[in-house]
Design an enzyme around this catalytic site. Structure first.
Site, PDB file in Angstrom:
ATOM      1  N   GLY A  44       0.784  -1.233   0.000  1.00  0.00           N
ATOM      2  CA  GLY A  44       0.000   0.000   0.000  1.00  0.00           C
ATOM      3  C   GLY A  44       0.814   1.279   0.000  1.00  0.00           C
ATOM      4  N   GLY A 143      -7.406   2.414   3.338  1.00  0.00           N
ATOM      5  CA  GLY A 143      -6.373   3.437   3.461  1.00  0.00           C
ATOM      6  C   GLY A 143      -6.772   4.848   3.086  1.00  0.00           C
ATOM      7  N   GLY A 180       2.157  20.539   7.946  1.00  0.00           N
ATOM      8  CA  GLY A 180       2.019  19.347   8.784  1.00  0.00           C
ATOM      9  C   GLY A 180       3.193  18.409   8.555  1.00  0.00           C
ATOM     10  N   HIS A 436      26.277   6.034  28.452  1.00  0.00           N
ATOM     11  CA  HIS A 436      26.986   7.281  28.133  1.00  0.00           C
ATOM     12  C   HIS A 436      28.077   6.991  27.103  1.00  0.00           C
ATOM     13  CE1 HIS A 436      28.746  11.245  28.800  1.00  0.00           C
ATOM     14  NE2 HIS A 436      29.927  10.651  28.876  1.00  0.00           N
TER      15      HIS A 436
END
Length: 459
Positions: A44, A143, A180, A436
């Protein structure tokens, strides 16, 4: 042709995107017989026109910036140009590998994969060309598609993200209509590729769904990158003449560009698919569901972008798996919309989960927040990035939102999701040791500060 025994299934899924294929694979895994109908390509929008190709573009953009800025790190590099044919080849190779892998999974799962334009033909049947597939359960997963504005025709030098992903050149001047997620990602890409970019957004700020502090930081970063940001600017019209698009704003201002990218959001794909004729409620194109993703018609579920809410591939994916497990009788836990992580892959990157400060104040009244500046984080300084990690908690309560901006912040959203999803208190997170030097330490430091024991903290 009438339905034969071979065309009867436990589950028939209309749409082979993230929600549809996830539902198909999980259903098959649970021993259900499955038919999956897709009119275009398996995977898709996300795989072929959305998440994957745009992130490939964004990575190419990052490489271009790295080449330009080598000297900053004591490495003499020169930037020559962006070869769009090469970028396309790289993007297509990534998509192709993932597509082949997905096809292999569907085949191995013995899912009946049907290529063609399917439509509902009653509450238990999907018609595809001359076939009728009947299912005890139907899952709608059709969709979304790129939207435009009334009177703004897509064509020529006016395009959506779909067409922009096939560009064969780098335009000199680009206007991005919409600030956006999609708009700021493409603005970021085009700027890195060398275009002059103007973002036009009708709302008062970019990425309006994010915490306001994130919007402000992004606008500062964009201006530093020489991206022109015009917020509170309403689009009036666009005209094409020769090689130029002229964009007119309601204020009367005009902007000339070589390309107008329309990024005003995505709308659900539900029209003309027989939903309403089958009795399914459709509101403004969307299919409303209950929390278990049932539509108003028994036996018909809906997942992904057609269901009101965040339009994110991983939301559809999670919903597809949930529906498969629910149909199989496993009684899965409902997908919690609030703890779905969100990442915007512009430069700087934005990652967030849970409530913004404004939403938390509206819901709970009294909240506490802390912003840990990446200036205090060693790894961020090595990378040369700016930004922050902002934590929002209920007063004397759990963390309800985490908002991050800076290079590679998308990689930190996994821990952020666990913190919000498991309703951790800052004191709980402060007890964990963060490696770290990593950017991950910034999350640890922000929670240490909220727990009342800041070390490197300066807001």
């Amino acid at each position: 042709m009438s339905a034969t025994a071979a065309d009867d299934y436990d589950v028939v899924i209309l749409g082979g995107g993230s929600g549809g294929y996830a539902c198909a694979l999980r259903s098959a895994e649970l021993g259900l017989t499955v038919a999956l109908v897709e009119k275009a390509e398996l995977g898709g929008t996300c795989l072929h026109r959305g998440c994957i190709p745009t992130k490939a573009f964004l990575h190419a953009a990052e490489v271009a910036d790295t080449a330009r800025e080598g000297e900053r790190f004591g490495v003499k590099t020169t930037f020559e140009s962006v070869d769009m044919a090469g970028v396309m080849s790289y993007k297509n190779s990534v998509v192709s590998r993932l597509h082949k892998g997905l096809q292999g999974l569907v085949k191995a799962a013995k899912i009946e994969y049907v290529t063609g334009s399917g439509r509902l033909d009653g509450p238990r049947t999907v018609a595809v060309d001359d076939r009728r597939l009947t299912g005890r359960h139907i899952v709608l997963a059709t969709g979304s598609q790129a939207k435009t504005l009334p009177g703004l025709e897509i064509g020529g030098r006016i395009m959506t993200s779909d067409e922009a992903l096939g560009l064969d050149h780098v335009p000199a001047r680009v206007v991005v209509l919409g600030g956006g997620v999609i708009g700021v990602e493409f603005a970021s890409v085009f700027r890195s590729f060398g275009s002059d970019v103007t973002v036009v957004e009708a709302l008062p700020r970019l990425v309006a769904g994010e915490d306001e502090a994130v919007s402000k930081q992004l606008e500062r970063a964009f201006r530093k990158r020489k991206i022109t940001v015009r917020t509170g600017a309403r689009f009036a019209s666009a005209t094409q003449a020769g090689d130029v698009v002229t964009v007119t704003l309601e204020s009367g201002d005009t902007i000339e560009a070589d390309l107008l990218l329309v990024a005003v959001g995505r709308g659900p794909v539900t029209a003309g698919l027989g939903y309403e004729e089958a009795g399914i409620a459709v509101e403004r194109g969307f299919v409303p569901t209950d929390e278990r993703l049932n539509t108003n018609v028994e036996g018909v579920r809906a997942v992904g972008d057609i269901v009101p809410g965040l339009q994110l591939a991983h939301r559809g994916f999670a919903q597809g798996i949930f529906v498969a497990e629910d149909i199989a009788g496993l009684s899965p836990t409902v997908v919690d919309e609030l703890s779905i992580p969100r990442v915007t892959y512009c430069d700087p990157e934005i990652a967030s989960v849970g409530l913004t400060e404004a939403q938390a104040r509206e819901r709970y009244g009294d909240v506490a927040t802390y912003e840990y500046n990446l200036g205090g984080n060693g790894r961020s300084q090595i990378l040369g990035t700016q930004g922050f990690v902002k934590v929002v908690r209920r007063a004397d309560g759990p963390v309800v939102g985490i908002h991050m901006i800076g290079a590679r912040m998308g990689e930190q959203v996994g821990e952020a999701q666990l913190i919000v999803g498991w309703e951790a208190f800052p004191e709980d997170v402060a007890a964990f040791i963060h490696a770290h030097p990593t950017q991950n330490e910034a999350l640890g430091e922000a929670h240490l500060a909220l727990a009342g024991k800041p070390l490197h903290a300066h807001s």
